[in-house]
Design a protein around this motif. Sequence first.
Motif, PDB file in Angstrom:
ATOM      1  N   ASN A  97       3.431  -4.623 -15.203  1.00 22.98           N
ATOM      2  CA  ASN A  97       4.482  -4.604 -15.129  1.00 22.98           C
ATOM      3  C   ASN A  97       4.566  -3.541 -16.334  1.00 22.98           C
ATOM      4  O   ASN A  97       4.093  -3.515 -17.504  1.00 22.98           O
TER       5      ASN A  97
ATOM      6  N   GLU B 201       6.184   0.395 -17.866  1.00 20.25           N
ATOM      7  CA  GLU B 201       6.069   1.754 -17.749  1.00 20.25           C
ATOM      8  C   GLU B 201       5.111   2.361 -17.956  1.00 20.25           C
ATOM      9  O   GLU B 201       4.156   2.550 -18.734  1.00 20.25           O
TER      10      GLU B 201
ATOM     11  N   GLU C  76       5.862  -5.050 -10.673  1.00 25.07           N
ATOM     12  CA  GLU C  76       7.169  -3.926 -10.500  1.00 25.07           C
ATOM     13  C   GLU C  76       6.656  -3.545 -11.958  1.00 25.07           C
ATOM     14  O   GLU C  76       6.522  -3.349 -13.700  1.00 25.07           O
ATOM     15  N   ILE C  77       6.386  -1.658 -12.175  1.00 27.51           N
ATOM     16  CA  ILE C  77       6.705  -0.902 -12.518  1.00 27.51           C
ATOM     17  C   ILE C  77       7.246   0.315 -12.356  1.00 27.51           C
ATOM     18  O   ILE C  77       7.921   0.642 -11.553  1.00 27.51           O
ATOM     19  N   TYR C  78       7.971   1.441 -13.182  1.00 27.92           N
ATOM     20  CA  TYR C  78       8.827   2.511 -13.386  1.00 27.92           C
ATOM     21  C   TYR C  78       7.500   3.639 -14.020  1.00 27.92           C
ATOM     22  O   TYR C  78       7.096   3.485 -14.969  1.00 27.92           O
TER      23      TYR C  78
ATOM     24  N   ASN D 170       9.683  12.103  -9.034  1.00 28.15           N
ATOM     25  CA  ASN D 170      10.308  11.760  -8.230  1.00 28.15           C
ATOM     26  C   ASN D 170       9.685  11.556  -7.116  1.00 28.15           C
ATOM     27  O   ASN D 170       8.443  11.674  -7.253  1.00 28.15           O
TER      28      ASN D 170
ATOM     29  N   VAL E 299       9.159   1.418  -2.803  1.00 19.71           N
ATOM     30  CA  VAL E 299       9.633   3.038  -4.257  1.00 19.71           C
ATOM     31  C   VAL E 299      11.055   3.182  -4.195  1.00 19.71           C
ATOM     32  O   VAL E 299      11.061   3.804  -2.668  1.00 19.71           O
TER      33      VAL E 299
ATOM     34  N   GLU F  15      13.637   5.631  -6.372  1.00 19.66           N
ATOM     35  CA  GLU F  15      14.928   6.425  -7.314  1.00 19.66           C
ATOM     36  C   GLU F  15      15.832   5.786  -7.549  1.00 19.66           C
ATOM     37  O   GLU F  15      16.313   5.009  -7.299  1.00 19.66           O
ATOM     38  N   TRP F  16      15.595   5.958  -9.147  1.00 18.66           N
ATOM     39  CA  TRP F  16      16.635   5.395 -10.011  1.00 18.66           C
ATOM     40  C   TRP F  16      16.920   6.320 -11.297  1.00 18.66           C
ATOM     41  O   TRP F  16      15.905   6.331 -12.010  1.00 18.66           O
TER      42      TRP F  16
ATOM     43  N   SER G  65      13.760   8.078 -12.488  1.00 22.03           N
ATOM     44  CA  SER G  65      13.216   7.515 -12.646  1.00 22.03           C
ATOM     45  C   SER G  65      12.302   6.834 -11.637  1.00 22.03           C
ATOM     46  O   SER G  65      13.133   7.019 -10.690  1.00 22.03           O
TER      47      SER G  65
ATOM     48  N   TYR H 176      10.569   3.889  -8.976  1.00 21.06           N
ATOM     49  CA  TYR H 176      10.444   2.168  -9.248  1.00 21.06           C
ATOM     50  C   TYR H 176      10.099   1.880  -8.286  1.00 21.06           C
ATOM     51  O   TYR H 176       9.998   2.361  -6.847  1.00 21.06           O
TER      52      TYR H 176
ATOM     53  N   SER I 271       7.992  -1.421  -6.553  1.00 19.26           N
ATOM     54  CA  SER I 271       8.366  -3.586  -7.007  1.00 19.26           C
ATOM     55  C   SER I 271       7.066  -4.041  -5.568  1.00 19.26           C
ATOM     56  O   SER I 271       7.062  -3.608  -4.454  1.00 19.26           O
TER      57      SER I 271
END
Length: 424
Positions: A21, A23, A257-259, A264, A282, A284-285, A288, A290, A292
């Motif tokens: 988990n 960044e 869960e990582i980001y 992109n 997978v 994009e936000w 970044s 993301y 899960s």
Amino acid sequence: MIIESAERKNQYIVTGGKKLNGEVKLSGAKNAALPMIVAACLGEEYTTLRNVPTNLNDVKTLVNILVELGADIIVKGDVVACKRGGFPNHLRAPEKSSSIRYSLLLLGLAAAFSERLSLPLPGGCKIGDRKYDLHIHGLEKLGARIEEETASLFIESNGLKGSNIEFYLPTTSGTENIIIAAALAEGRTTLLNANTRPEVMQLAELLNAMGADVSCKNRIVDICGKNQIKGGIEISVMPGWDEAVTYAVAAGITNGEIYIPDFNTKYIKEDVRHLNMAGVRVFEWGSSLYISGKSKKNPFDLFTAPYPGINSDMQPIFAALALVADGTSSIADLRFTDRFQYVSELKKFGADIVSFGNTAIINGGQHLKGSHVNATDLRGGAACILAGLICEGQTTISNVEQIERGYENITTKLTSLGASIYAL
């Protein structure tokens, strides 16, 4: 400036069962940085490359080879400034050139300057028959003379002339070699069936900024040769998409869960499609990416292909993902038919995996136990790390210098995400 190597670690110790988990920041892409370093040495003035993964063994080796051959290179942190200097100041490249495949680009660089160079036969990952005949074919079409000796390649050029070249198979480093050589050739060169993947596109971007004239799209590369390439510009190396896919799989198989900031899906759309089909979400936000891994993992069928398909580099990584899928997955490698040496290592964990020809079949959902395994190559070693993350107990991975050829600070990054891994 010679880059000193850090104290070499021989093994990684991984204890499974931890969710990842948080960044993770990507390093610069190795396979973009290496040809950019060589191409920057075409310039008469320093060209500055930023976001270079200078801790990678392959980057250190290439820089040191170029410096020993007379190129002027300054390294400070992740910034590398390069110009031609006195390259090549020796007739024979140092023996360490045989340890990395990207040393082949020194042939194109020497030919561009109408020089001679003897290069020890190149190495890299031992993944079957990795030919260099297309490099020779392309450079000879430009007018270079090449002799294949027992343990080396000798190139001599009295000035290159543009030509029409067609590859029977798209090759990344072969495409890059022709681009570098043709940048100073007389006239126009057109290369058909080139590999115009993102790293090649960025090489063209770099050279154009330095004063070259390169057009690169849709498997066709056009180069209009110049008398001189000035250099004197700055550019950042693209982030490592291969690293991004690896950490995405790590999050997926550990249900974490990582980001990934400042990244992109532009260059990994097919990888992302397969990740989503397999149950690794997978998206994009903002700026970044993301990932899960909380959903059920599904089996999948995958075959590698030239860009924009899934690169052969990633099939061992997807094999690790298949270990946790509920069902049978298949992976076919249409580029390197022998890139399945890692299969015997995954079997040591208790994985139900077999390979034949250019295909691997994985029956997922088996109970895996820690083992002592060997990194057969760069990506095979990464697959062993991934398997170790989901095993019961402790895993010892040997020959980790293979992994450190392409993953910068991987133990530190995984630890920051919650993994139990350290170098010994």
